[in-house]
Enzyme design. Structure first.
Site, PDB file in Angstrom:
ATOM      1  N   TRP A  11      40.317  47.849  37.961  1.00 47.04           N
ATOM      2  CA  TRP A  11      41.425  47.051  37.420  1.00 47.04           C
ATOM      3  C   TRP A  11      41.650  45.748  38.178  1.00 47.04           C
ATOM      4  CZ3 TRP A  11      45.876  51.051  36.096  1.00 47.04           C
ATOM      5  CH2 TRP A  11      45.499  51.774  34.954  1.00 47.04           C
ATOM      6  N   HIS A  95      33.066  45.287  46.871  1.00 46.87           N
ATOM      7  CA  HIS A  95      32.975  44.539  45.613  1.00 46.87           C
ATOM      8  C   HIS A  95      32.696  43.067  45.945  1.00 46.87           C
ATOM      9  CE1 HIS A  95      34.193  42.648  41.844  1.00 46.87           C
ATOM     10  NE2 HIS A  95      33.978  43.826  41.279  1.00 46.87           N
ATOM     11  N   GLY A 173      32.756  39.286  34.994  1.00 43.15           N
ATOM     12  CA  GLY A 173      33.878  38.557  34.405  1.00 43.15           C
ATOM     13  C   GLY A 173      33.465  37.309  33.651  1.00 43.15           C
ATOM     14  N   SER A 213      30.313  42.635  32.888  1.00 39.00           N
ATOM     15  CA  SER A 213      30.595  42.422  31.470  1.00 39.00           C
ATOM     16  C   SER A 213      30.126  43.576  30.576  1.00 39.00           C
ATOM     17  CB  SER A 213      30.018  41.080  31.000  1.00 39.00           C
ATOM     18  OG  SER A 213      30.590  40.029  31.757  1.00 39.00           O
ATOM     19  N   GLY A 234      35.122  45.960  34.680  1.00 36.79           N
ATOM     20  CA  GLY A 234      36.351  45.243  35.018  1.00 36.79           C
ATOM     21  C   GLY A 234      37.212  45.039  33.790  1.00 36.79           C
ATOM     22  N   GLY A 235      37.102  43.870  33.178  1.00 41.33           N
ATOM     23  CA  GLY A 235      37.966  43.464  32.064  1.00 41.33           C
ATOM     24  C   GLY A 235      38.143  44.518  30.979  1.00 41.33           C
TER      25      GLY A 235
HETATM   26  C1  PEP Z   1      33.854  44.356  38.015  1.00 44.57           C
HETATM   27  O1  PEP Z   1      35.015  44.088  38.208  1.00 44.57           O
HETATM   28  O2  PEP Z   1      33.237  45.026  38.835  1.00 44.57           O
HETATM   29  C2  PEP Z   1      33.223  43.880  36.784  1.00 44.57           C
HETATM   30  C3  PEP Z   1      31.986  44.209  36.550  1.00 44.57           C
HETATM   31  O3  PEP Z   1      33.979  43.107  35.957  1.00 44.57           O
HETATM   32  P1  PEP Z   1      33.660  42.747  34.406  1.00 44.57           P
HETATM   33  O4  PEP Z   1      33.335  44.043  33.729  1.00 44.57           O
HETATM   34  O5  PEP Z   1      34.932  42.138  33.898  1.00 44.57           O
HETATM   35  O6  PEP Z   1      32.504  41.808  34.401  1.00 44.57           O
END
Ligand code: PEP
Length: 249
Positions: A11, A95, A173, A213, A234-235
């Site tokens: 998150w 991360h 992201g 993503s 993430g998102g």
């Molecule tokens: C993450 O936060 O580890 C990530 C992969 O973000 P996203 O899925 O938004 O690219």
């Protein structure tokens, strides 16, 4: 032995405690799938609310970070015993955002991974290259270095408990996902490295996730690859549509 797919949400710095509780309560039926491990790594302050909301469901709750000392004068940090006390069993370590904005080095990541294991907390250890590194053809050298240092001093017995998340920085992201072949190539390379370090049995058992993503539209193709055991998301983990990743089949 088949490795169970792990759909892990990150998150980041989103959701207040009440939003966290409402999100889990509102979506717990949609997130139910016993064939997949479902995990949300949430901001530290959200942990009690998220744990309470997830009680009695298949949803596991983890932290996004943890310090490597037991206690003391480290203002603002979260100690492993604090996670223990809440019953938190997962933590993201290293991360790329922590590496970039909070100066976490491979050595710090290694100390945190060791400390999490000492406390029986599963570390999700992140690694991933920049766009420049990819374009210069040094991706695998860089990833091998990150993973090798991250695993320093870890026994074979503990190594299999670690979850590795391969997250190319250029794909986080950005909406720009690595192709499933690009993701598989690196995840396979990481498994080969684990085999070199710990032998075939550990390499066969350890879970390696792809992150960058991931969404409901690409999860099935990514998770079908032989060396990709799920996603760090993430998102898309902040939306009810995360259920499409959990139910990717
Ligand atoms: C993450 O936060 O580890 C990530 C992969 O973000 P996203 O899925 O938004 O690219």
């Amino acid at each position: 032995m088949a490795r169970k797919i792990l759909a892990a949400g990150n998150w980041k710095m989103n959701m207040t405690p009440s939003q966290a509780a409402a999100f889990i309560n509102d979506n717990k039926e949609a997130f139910a799938n016993d064939e997949v491990d479902v995990l949300f790594c949430v901001p530290a302050i959200d942990l009690p609310a998220a744990l309470a909301a997830a009680e009695g469901t298949n949803i596991k709750i983890g932290a996004e970070n943890m310090y490597y000392e037991e206690k003391g004068a480290f203002t603002g940090e979260i100690a492993p015993c604090m996670l223990d006390d809440l019953g938190v069993k997962y933590v993201i370590i290293g991360h790329s955002e922590r590496r970039e904005y909070f100066a976490e080095t491979d050595e710090i990541v290694n100390k945190k991974v060791l400390k999490a294991l000492e406390h029986g907390i599963t570390p999700l250890m992140c690694c991933g290259e920049t766009l420049t590194q990819r374009e210069q053809g040094v991706t695998m050298d860089f990833i091998r270095q990150q993973v090798k240092i991250g695993f320093l001093g870890i026994s074979a017995e503990d190594a299999r408990k670690v979850v590795i998340a391969y997250e190319p920085i250029w794909a986080i992201g950005t909406g720009k996902t690595a192709t499933s072949d690009q993701a598989e190539e690196v995840c396979k390379g990481i498994r080969e490295l684990i085999c070199e370090l710990y032998g075939a049995e550990t390499a066969e058992e350890i879970r390696i996730l792809y992150g960058g993503s991931v969404n409901g539209g690409n999860a099935a193709e990514l998770f079908a690859k032989p060396d990709i055991d799920g996603g760090l998301v993430g998102g898309a983990s902040l939306k009810p549509d995360f259920s499409k990743i959990i139910n990717y089949k």
